[in-house]
Design a protein around this motif. Structure first.
Motif, mmCIF file in Angstrom:
data_model
loop_
_atom_site.group_PDB
_atom_site.id
_atom_site.type_symbol
_atom_site.label_atom_id
_atom_site.label_comp_id
_atom_site.label_asym_id
_atom_site.label_seq_id
_atom_site.Cartn_x
_atom_site.Cartn_y
_atom_site.Cartn_z
ATOM 1 N N MET C 324 0.794 -1.309 0.206
ATOM 2 C CA MET C 324 -0.045 -0.121 -0.099
ATOM 3 C C MET C 324 0.841 1.260 0.088
ATOM 4 N N LEU C 328 -3.235 5.371 2.723
ATOM 5 C CA LEU C 328 -4.200 4.682 1.973
ATOM 6 C C LEU C 328 -4.738 6.053 1.109
ATOM 7 N N THR C 332 -6.174 3.000 -3.045
ATOM 8 C CA THR C 332 -5.258 2.138 -2.644
ATOM 9 C C THR C 332 -5.483 0.447 -2.511
ATOM 10 N N GLY C 358 -3.034 -6.648 2.175
ATOM 11 C CA GLY C 358 -2.664 -5.199 1.942
ATOM 12 C C GLY C 358 -1.331 -5.089 3.026
#
Ligand SMILES: Cc1cc2nc3c(=O)[nH]c(=O)nc-3n(C[C@H](O)[C@H](O)[C@H](O)COP(=O)(O)OP(=O)(O)OC[C@H]3O[C@@H](n4cnc5c(N)ncnc54)[C@H](O)[C@@H]3O)c2cc1C
Ligand code: FES
Ligand code: FES
Lengths: 180, 285, 797
Positions: C324, C328, C332, C358
């Motif tokens: 990521m 974010l 994302t 993530g």
């Protein structure tokens, strides 16, 4: 401050500039000639390309003071006085050689220079001649087509002088130094 | 990005330029074509107080011959070097190497003197000039002196030039009788050489009489592949002999490991590319 | 095809040269950086030189002493009145959503994280002033490797969150994978790495923010793909009421996802304009953009493919780690999941098991980059198909044939749960093979191998499909996306007979002005030249969802089509009145309403438009306009497909790859403008090939971006790329009235695996089974050397 006089797209200018002022910023910020954009800070992209005294240069890597006394042609000065487009401008349009158009001024200026030196290039020579210009949209194929089309067009218009041969060949990377 | 402020001078003679340099000392920088200097200033990697723009000094541009020597003005642009008939006739290697520098627009502005003074080991011109056994003529407050190319490049981006000296000309012994080839290995057409090999070969029918091999990016300075040159002297003009000589191309070099390549790979490339360059120069391909 | 009755050639399907070009080829452009306003000030942003650090002390006052400097702000100065930058796609209920201030306050989390802002009279003065700012950083450990980041005891990117795991998102469909796997004759396990990429739109980002002055609104000009979304989000982040904020995307020089973003600099621009009451401009430099504009890809893919001995797929298991970066951004976390349904590609199988995790690292945030999630999925399955072919000693096209969905099986619901409406993989593949000269190349390949040629030939195949045309709003709801997927269009019939099309899409190179003109001209029967298309300004086009995800034509173009139909329907009522006929008795063709049986009684649509302008003679109760709008919420995703074939020559001595030929046959359904479509394919190919061979964002152990300038990050130029041979098959989409499918990303999605498959194919006889991207000469040289030492019997050197 340094005083410079420059002719840009046919108009004469005189200005006081900081020595560090880049030619491209002089064109854009001082003269308002925003047709020439800036795409990088490492002299790689060629978006800023203009013609200085008959040769293509990256205007982000020339100081305005270095252009003093010189003559600059930008994309905005290519069309003829009555507004007729340069054959390259037409060819880029007709061959769909631009998408976002950000690289286009530089590509056209580079191609113009290329065709001046080599009016009848091969596709490979076009690709190599444009190696100082980056385009992220087109994949270059239509740009190559456009340059070849414009070259053909210009050759058609310049009545061929009998026996005239373009002197353009780049030296090969190898050879013998013996007199030919 | 934008350069920091500096003062600007545009001398009309070499003497004037040297005088300005001497006065400003370490704080001054010579500006030739600007194709290395301006990117550095834009990235704010250097902060000179004065730029001495030598670009308009008459007499520093152009090519002439002087007996057996080709004399190239330091301000001659890459473009002019590439297209000059004298260079192509007497120092084809230099034209070939210079033709691979950057792109046409950079070659319009960039100069042979700037390339040499900048002394980037990845540059193409320094390796060729080194292989050609050129002499570099520099002028300072006390007049001119001549520095052999072999002694000119002292370290990474360092040369024998003193801060108050100007490189004025490059004197290249005519290499009419030599075959040549410049072999450049790049990761993309815009990139500098990962390794470059500038080869000159003099043949006498079946033998290689003599060779000179300059390497770019195989150390902090451009270098000569001395062991390989020695192995080639008197060798058969045949692929096997060339290949075995080329195996020693990386001997004595100190290549860097960086984003483009590891030192180990550079050594491998130096061997392969030297073989190819020498074969081509010896007309054996 | 000409219209039988009128002789008018339909616009849709014609290779119209673009209306957009005239300004662009003559330099009369309006890039954001070109814009000046009286009193304009310039912003420069000081950015963290460290990957991770606490800001111990920061003093901007020395900057204020510098000539020309008007103001300087720290993150804390700007925090008041600026919220966190938004993430619109919280993919799971328990996703970790860190704060993301536009300017860092206490801690920096990637090199390039903004720490201070200066405002000066010109760009030179602003750049100088940055040097004067004093910052003391207390270094914190960088977090750079996803697997290490997930390990117990790893330093944390966001200490308050207690973990670097952002989310885990599972999907299992069909039979139980473990059970299916037991039936398999072969189980292949591979790890592929999708390197981090920098999008490199040629126009750097720029922002001009103008406070209320001569207008009562704030105006934000931004080099963005998404002016409408930016408007909503900036209202939230800055607190400027949405109705007092106008966002304009002027000429925008490419995006490729990188301008599908809501950026801190947009918020900073508005905040500073508000504080100073002065217009401000910020333009990134390219190297600044490499740190500040989001990156793409960056996944580790662990794959397992189960198949029978005769090459039939049984199941696929996918385990992803997706980087990521430090925060974010707008979508994302969702990007890798856009691929979640696409790993099975065009193939049938019994079980599919997918998990994506993530992970936060101290790097520039990732987000959409051309293809977003789908290139990763396509790469994985297409590489695996080649690996399976090799494992079974089968031809790589044949193994695909055995598994793909037959043209007679559409509509087909895949193991991933998507229903592909139409396609014909056989016909695209056959055409591509013929154009490519597949058999000849295979035989040359064998000959080179037999004679031990140091230059080997490799052939790579990629038979892809992708899911685009974002997106049916209900599906987005199920995926927890924060907005809908519709698109709006409205059509204004001007009194003089000219037409304005207002579109909510926001083109930045795709040629919407031309294509939308073609669509509208056909429905309305007006000349192509008489249509103007307006876009990219929330004041002109209030409603829109903008341009990304190959959505513009299949959602926005369809909206134009339907809006135009509404215009015709409204006009029919007026025409019937004017012609004193019943609506049912009217024919409409080529822009003319005529009474059936008496063709002399007719009204053009332009006459009808004028009649509503004067409104002198309209039936009672009829609204005096034939303008119409339509908001299109697509019924389904769009599934273009195609077959890409790549031949490479690999110099086994140096490792250099040269693309010898590239052929692709794409099926994007009906085509509005074949020239524009071909251009989209070309550009896509270039970017996909660039990922395969050239580009990578490289960080060092301290978290510095080493490929930090355009001199180090190798965007290919013309001399690096081959000619492409492109062709098409045409299987219309059945889920929209135009029969069109998306094309913007197809080339990128398909080409990367075609190239890497070709490279591996060239080297497989020498023992190489994979090369990590980008397949640089050194990587290939090393792979060959490793393969040689693993099989010592074969060789010296
Ligand atoms: C995008 C790009 C790609 C490039 N790729 C390559 C490549 O592939 N191969 C390659 O070889 N080069 C490459 N170059 C560099 C190019 O060759 C430059 O032109 C050259 O290095 C510098 O020449 P210049 O005249 O522009 O020098 P300047 O930039 O003006 O000066 C460079 C340095 O030399 C000093 N200097 C210049 N002239 C003199 C003189 N006469 N006496 C004393 N000192 C002097 C200056 O003070 C400065 O320190 C590239 C440059 C760019 C921008
Ligand atoms: S802006 Fe001049 S080369 Fe990129
Ligand atoms: S057309 Fe967009 S960069 Fe070339």
């Amino acid at each position: 401050m340094t005083r410079i006089s420059v002719k840009v797209d046919g108009t004469a200018y005189e200005d006081e500039v900081e020595p560090r002022l880049l030619l491209v910023h002089y064109l854009r910020d001082r003269l308002g000639l925003t047709g020439t954009p800036v795409g990088c800070d490492t002299t790689n992209c060629g978006a800023c390309m203009v013609d200085l005294d008959g040769k293509s240069v990256k205007s982000c890597s020339v100081l305005a003071v270095q252009a003093d006394g010189g003559e600059v042609t930008t994309i905005q000065g290519l069309a003829s006085a009555d507004g007729e487009w340069h054959p390259l401008q037409r060819a880029f349009h007709e061959q769909h050689a631009l998408q976002c158009g950000f690289c286009t001024p530089g590509m056209i200026m580079a191609a113009r220079d290329l065709l001046r030196e080599n009016p009848d290039p091969t596709p490979e020579e076009v690709r190599e001649g444009l190696e100082g210009n980056l385009c992220r949209c087109t994949g270059y194929m239509n740009i190559v087509r456009a340059v070849l089309a414009a070259a053909a067009e210009e050759r058609r218009h310049q009545a061929p002088e009998p026996g005239a041969v373009a002197e353009h060949a780049e030296p090969s990377t190898a050879g013998s130094g013996a007199p030919v | 990005m934008i350069p920091a402020s500096f003062e600007y001078a545009r001398p009309r003679t070499v003497e004037e330029a040297v005088g300005q340099l001497a006065l400003a000392g370490e704080e001054a920088k010579v500006l030739a074509g600007g194709q290395s200097l301006l990117p550095i200033l834009r990235m704010r990697l250097a902060f000179p107080e004065l730029l001495v723009d030598v670009g308009r000094i008459p007499g520093l541009r152009g090519v002439r011959t002087d007996g057996d020597t080709l004399v190239i003005g330091a301000l001659t642009s890459h473009h002019d070097v590439v297209h000059d008939p004298l260079v192509r006739r007497h120092a084809g290697l230099l034209a070939a190497a210079t033709a691979t520098v950057a792109d046409p627009a950079v070659r319009h502005r960039g100069t042979i003197g700037g390339s040499l003074a900048h002394a980037d080991p990845a540059g193409d011109v320094p390796a060729a000039v080194l292989a050609l056994d050129a002499e570099l003529v520099v002028q300072g407050p006390d007049g001119r002196r001549s520095v052999p190319a072999r002694e000119f490049f002292t370290d990474y981006l360092q040369t024998a030039l003193r801060p108050d000296e100007l490189l004025v000309e490059v004197r290249v012994p005519k290499a009419d009788a030599w075959g040549f080839h410049y072999e450049k290995f790049q990761l993309s057409a815009q990139a500098w050489a990962v390794v470059g090999v500038a080869a000159l070969v003099r043949r006498d029918d079946g033998r290689i009489v003599e060779s000179r091999v300059g390497l770019s990016n195989m150390g902090p300075t451009p270098v000569r592949a001395t062991a390989c040159e020695e192995a080639l002297a008197g060798a058969d003009a045949a692929p096997d002999a060339v290949a075995s000589a080329a195996d020693s191309a990386a001997e004595g070099t100190r290549p860097a490991s960086d984003l483009s390549a590891s030192a180990e790979y550079r050594e491998h490339l130096a061997r392969v590319l030297t073989r190819r360059a020498v074969l081509a120069a010896a007309d054996l391909t | 095809m000409t219209d039988q009755l009128t002789g008018r050639e339909p616009e849709v399907g014609r290779a119209r040269v673009r209306k957009e070009d005239a300004r662009l080829v003559t330099g009369r452009t309006n890039w954001t950086d070109n814009i000046t306003v009286p009193g304009l000030l310039h912003i420069a942003i000081l950015r963290s030189p460290m990957a991770h650090a606490r800001i111990e002390r920061i003093d901007v006052t020395p900057a204020l002493e510098r000539p020309g400097v008007v103001a300087a702000y720290t993150g804390r100065d700007l925090a008041e009145g600026l919220g966190s930058l938004p993430c619109a796609w919280p993919v799971t209920e328990d996703i970790v959503l860190p704060e993301h201030p536009p300017v860092a306050v206490d801690e920096v989390r990637h090199t390039g994280d903004p720490v201070a802002v200066v405002v000066a009279r010109d760009r030179y003065a602003a750049a100088d002033a940055l040097e004067a700012i004093d910052v003391d950083y207390e270094p914190l450990p960088p977090v750079l490797n996803m697997e290490a980041a997930l390990a117990e005891g790893s330093p944390l990117v966001h200490a308050d969150k207690g973990t670097n795991r952002c989310y885990t998102w599972p999907l299992a469909t069909g039979e139980d994978y473990a059970t299916v796997r037991e039936r398999a004759d072969v189980v292949l396990r591979r790890r592929f790495v999708q390197q981090r990429l920098i999008p490199n739109a040629m126009e750097p980002r720029a922002v001009v923010a103008v406070p209320p002055d001569t207008s009562d609104q704030y105006t934000l000009y931004s080099a963005t793909q998404i002016p409408h979304i930016v408007r909503v989000m900036m209202a939230v982040v800055t607190g400027i009421p949405e109705h007092r904020l106008r966002v304009v995307a002027p000429d925008v020089g490419g995006g490729f996802g990188s301008k599908l973003q809501v950026y801190g600099e947009e918020a900073i621009g508005l905040a500073v304009a508000r504080k100073l009451g002065r217009p401000v401009k910020w333009t990134e430099s390219r190297s600044e953009g490499y740190l500040a504009t989001h990156h793409g890809r960056d996944q580790i893919q662990d794959l397992e493919l189960a198949a029978t001995r005769d090459g039939r797929l049984l199941g696929l298991k996918v385990d992803l780690l997706a980087d990521m970066g430090a925060y974010l951004m707008i979508v994302t976390p969702g990007v890798p999941l856009l691929g979640a349904f696409m790993f099975p590609g065009i193939y049938k199988m019994d079980a599919y098991d997918f998990t994506c995790t993530g992970v936060f690292t101290t790097k520039t945030p990732t987000d959409a980059y051309r293809g977003a999630g789908r290139p990763e999925a396509t790469f994985a399955i297409e590489r695996m198909m080649d690996e399976l072919a090799a494992e079974l000693g089968m031809d790589s096209v044949e193994v695909r044939r055995r598994n793909w969905i037959g043209h007679d099986e559409f509509p087909y619901t895949t193991i991933g749960g998507l229903t592909y409406d139409s396609g014909n993989y056989e016909s695209a593949t056959d055409k591509a093979l013929a154009l490519f000269g597949y058999d000849d190349l295979r035989s040359e390949q064998r000959k080179r191998e037999e004679r031990g040629d140091p230059v080997r030939l490799g052939i790579g195949v990629s038979t892809y499909t992708e899911m685009c045309g974002l997106a049916p709003s209900r599906i987005l709801r199920d995926l927890r996306y924060g907005a809908g997927g519709w698109e709006a269009a409205s059509i204004r019939m001007l009194p003089t007979g000219k037409v304005e099309v207002l579109t909510g899409t926001s083109p930045h190179g795709q040629g919407h002005v031309t294509s939308w003109s073609q669509i509208a001209a056909d429905v309305l029967g007006v000349p192509f030249e008489d249509v103007e298309v307006l876009h990219g300004d929330t004041r002109t086009v209030p409603q829109g969802m903008d341009t990304y995800g190959s959505r513009s034509l299949v959602v926005g173009g369809v909206a134009v089509h339907r809006a135009a139909r509404k215009v015709v329907d409204k006009a029919r009522k007026v025409a019937a009145h004017l012609l004193e006929a019943s609506e049912d008795d009217l024919d409409f063709a080529d822009g003319v309403f005529s009474v059936k049986g008496s063709p002399d009684a007719h009204k053009t649509i332009q006459e009808v438009a004028f009649a509503t302008f004067t409104s002198h003679d309209l039936p009672d109760g009829l609204e005096p306009t034939i303008n119409a709008e339509h908001v299109e919420d697509p019924e389904a995703f769009s599934y273009p497909h195609g077959t890409h074939l790549c031949a490479v020559e690999v110099d086994t001595e140096t490792g250099r790859v040269r693309i010898r030929s590239y052929v692709c046959v794409d099926d994007v359904g009906k085509v509005v403008n074949p020239m524009i479509v071909e251009g989209q394919v070309h550009g896509g190919l270039a970017q996909g090939i660039a990922q395969a061979l050239f580009e990578e964002a490289v960080y060092d152990e301290e978290g510095n971006l080493v490929s930090g300038t355009m001199a180090d990050y190798l965007v290919p130029c013309a001399a690096d790329l081959p000619d492409f041979l492109t062709d098409r098959t045409e299987t219309p989409a059945t889920t929209n009235p135009l029969g069109v499918k998306g094309v913007g990303e197809a080339g990128t999605i398909a080409s990367t695996p075609a190239v890497v498959n070709a490279v591996v194919d060239a080297l497989r006889p020498l023992g190489v089974t994979d090369v990590r991207m980008p397949c640089t000469p050194e990587r290939i040289w090393r792979a060959l050397r490793d393969a040689r030492s693993a099989r010592p019997e074969e060789g010296s050197s």
